[in-house]
Design a protein around this motif. Structure first.
Motif, PDB file in Angstrom:
ATOM      1  N   ARG A  42       0.759   4.054  -3.006  1.00 42.06           N
ATOM      2  CA  ARG A  42       0.452   5.459  -2.752  1.00 42.06           C
ATOM      3  C   ARG A  42       1.543   6.372  -3.296  1.00 42.06           C
ATOM      4  NH1 ARG A  42      -3.072   6.940   1.076  1.00 42.06           N
ATOM      5  NH2 ARG A  42      -1.664   8.437   2.018  1.00 42.06           N
ATOM      6  N   GLU A  43       2.783   5.922  -3.181  1.00 43.78           N
ATOM      7  CA  GLU A  43       3.897   6.710  -3.733  1.00 43.78           C
ATOM      8  C   GLU A  43       3.813   6.774  -5.256  1.00 43.78           C
ATOM      9  OE1 GLU A  43       6.180   8.529  -2.481  1.00 43.78           O
ATOM     10  OE2 GLU A  43       5.954   8.127  -0.354  1.00 43.78           O
ATOM     11  N   THR A  69      -4.415  10.393   4.672  1.00 42.15           N
ATOM     12  CA  THR A  69      -3.348   9.724   5.419  1.00 42.15           C
ATOM     13  C   THR A  69      -3.762   8.305   5.709  1.00 42.15           C
ATOM     14  OG1 THR A  69      -2.779  11.816   6.430  1.00 42.15           O
ATOM     15  CG2 THR A  69      -1.922   9.835   7.489  1.00 42.15           C
ATOM     16  N   TRP A  70      -3.036   7.369   5.170  1.00 44.81           N
ATOM     17  CA  TRP A  70      -3.324   5.957   5.408  1.00 44.81           C
ATOM     18  C   TRP A  70      -2.706   5.552   6.746  1.00 44.81           C
ATOM     19  CZ3 TRP A  70      -6.495   2.769   2.985  1.00 44.81           C
ATOM     20  CH2 TRP A  70      -6.388   1.406   3.245  1.00 44.81           C
ATOM     21  N   GLU A 128       0.831  -1.212   0.000  1.00 44.57           N
ATOM     22  CA  GLU A 128       0.000   0.000   0.000  1.00 44.57           C
ATOM     23  C   GLU A 128       0.864   1.259   0.000  1.00 44.57           C
ATOM     24  OE1 GLU A 128      -3.560   2.151  -0.050  1.00 44.57           O
ATOM     25  OE2 GLU A 128      -3.265  -0.003  -0.260  1.00 44.57           O
ATOM     26  N   LYS A 129       1.921   1.255   0.770  1.00 42.48           N
ATOM     27  CA  LYS A 129       2.836   2.408   0.805  1.00 42.48           C
ATOM     28  C   LYS A 129       3.444   2.658  -0.566  1.00 42.48           C
ATOM     29  CE  LYS A 129       5.790   2.855   4.268  1.00 42.48           C
ATOM     30  NZ  LYS A 129       6.741   2.483   5.349  1.00 42.48           N
ATOM     31  N   LEU A 149      -6.711   8.133  -2.455  1.00 39.10           N
ATOM     32  CA  LEU A 149      -5.435   7.421  -2.318  1.00 39.10           C
ATOM     33  C   LEU A 149      -4.267   8.387  -2.211  1.00 39.10           C
ATOM     34  CD1 LEU A 149      -4.756   4.378  -4.628  1.00 39.10           C
ATOM     35  CD2 LEU A 149      -4.059   4.733  -2.278  1.00 39.10           C
ATOM     36  N   GLY A 150      -4.314   9.435  -3.011  1.00 40.12           N
ATOM     37  CA  GLY A 150      -3.158  10.323  -3.086  1.00 40.12           C
ATOM     38  C   GLY A 150      -3.070  11.328  -1.974  1.00 40.12           C
ATOM     39  N   HIS A 176       1.166   9.377  -6.576  1.00 37.61           N
ATOM     40  CA  HIS A 176       1.340  10.807  -6.357  1.00 37.61           C
ATOM     41  C   HIS A 176       1.540  11.527  -7.688  1.00 37.61           C
ATOM     42  CE1 HIS A 176       2.697  10.436  -1.893  1.00 37.61           C
ATOM     43  NE2 HIS A 176       1.389  10.532  -2.019  1.00 37.61           N
TER      44      HIS A 176
END
Length: 353
Positions: free
Chosen positions: A149-150, A336-337, A145-146, A332-333, A153
């Motif tokens: 998300r990157e 804050t997850w 997931e990290k 998603l972008g 962006h």
């Protein structure tokens, strides 16, 4: 013979099927007017890789006392495990499965590798081990997931930090029987999201005959339960690779012994465990299969482990997440997850070896 040479030196023309106007030709070295220098791209790639370095993230899973820390230290010939590099480390039986990671930068002959070792204290140590794999699955998915998300962006980093788990070494106790229910459940679930390499820990407690019978029973259990371990047959890219991987599959699970102590054998220093009956040499193929494991993880398949993680496991996760109906790109972008508050209690430490 002349006919064969003629065929080889011909310029082969292939017409693209999807685009009628597209033509593609295959020009061999003998057809070139002179030296072009295409092969120099390999040197360029090597220089860039040596300059930037690369990441390799390895997870070790198994109950306490199976020598996980020792084996990781033996693999990388340095004290890289959390147990080894934590001052005044006290090993207590954790009541729950918590994940800790420790990172090092290892440099060898100008090549830098950022190694992250993820430990899973508490796994399999309780009377009731129901769902003890869930925190580990959650951690693996959080890293996907990290990364996702990157990627999504608008202004992406030139190089996205890679914390995804590239390999999970699963330690089986040398019981000599069969896989336990916890082994089956863990590998069946985790094998779908990460590359698993099973090993028989402290294999010197078994005779050679017992070891071979145990390995065969484990392979039968893996097949009977549909458990996918690395390297999977469906990912073999060509016949040559299939031959190499078939040999590895015949050896799985690797029966290993770990130690960071050196002893003198015939005037040479070797890594080994000293007993009343002699010295068990860790890197001697007659004594154990540690060398096979090391070659697989580092010398022959490290890049392939990373590619399988990115192209298979991460891609599966990415497609699933993007297809979820309740997910949109802006959410998603921007939002804050809650990764930091997850189960993964990350104990990060950096060192340069």
């Amino acid at each position: 013979m002349k006919k064969e040479m003629q065929v080889e030196t011909e310029v082969k023309m292939e017409v693209g099927q999807s685009v009628p106007s597209l033509q593609m030709s295959f020009i061999q070295g003998s057809d070139l007017f002179g030296y072009v220098g295409i092969e120099a791209v390999l040197d360029q790639m090597r220089r860039k890789t040596m300059k930037a370095g690369f990441e390799f993230n390895i997870m070790v899973v198994g109950q306490s006392g199976l020598g996980k820390s020792t084996l990781v230290n033996t693999l990388f010939k340095s004290k890289v495990s959390r147990k080894s590099c934590t001052p005044n480390f006290e090993e207590n039986i954790s009541k729950t499965v918590k994940l800790h990671s420790v990172s090092h930068v290892i440099e060898e002959k100008g090549v830098k590798m950022k190694l992250t070792v993820i430990d899973t204290p508490g796994f399999g140590d309780q009377i009731n081990n129901d769902n003890c794999w869930e925190p580990i699955m959650k951690y693996v998915n959080e890293q996907y997931e990290k990364y996702l998300r990157e990627e999504l962006h608008v202004n992406r980093k030139r190089r996205i930090p890679d914390t995804r788990v590239h390999c999970c070494i699963y330690f089986l106790p040398a019981t000599g029987h069969r896989l336990r229910p916890i082994d089956v459940e863990f590998m069946k679930r985790l094998g779908k999201i990460v590359s698993i390499v099973p090993v028989i820990a402290k294999a010197d407690t078994l005779t050679i005959e017992e070891r071979q019978e145990f390995k065969e029973r484990i392979r039968q259990d893996l097949a009977a339960n549909g458990i996918r371990v690395y390297p999977q047959k469906e990912y073999d890219e060509d016949p040559e690779e299939r031959i190499i991987n078939d040999r590895i599959r015949e050896s799985i699970p690797f029966a290993v012994v770990g130690t960071d102590k050196e002893h003198q054998v015939n005037g040479n220093k070797v890594l080994g465990r000293k007993t009343k009956w002699g010295i068990i040499e860790v890197e001697n193929m007659v004594h154990c299969e540690f060398a096979n494991l090391r070659d697989l993880l580092i010398r022959s398949h490290l890049q392939d482990l990373k590619e399988v993680t990115h192209n298979i496991h991460y891609e599966t996760y990415r497609v699933r997440r993007l297809n979820e109906s309740n997910m949109n790109f802006s959410e998603l972008g921007l939002s804050t997850w809650p990764l930091e508050n997850g189960t993964a209690d990350k104990c990060e430490s950096e060192s340069h070896l």
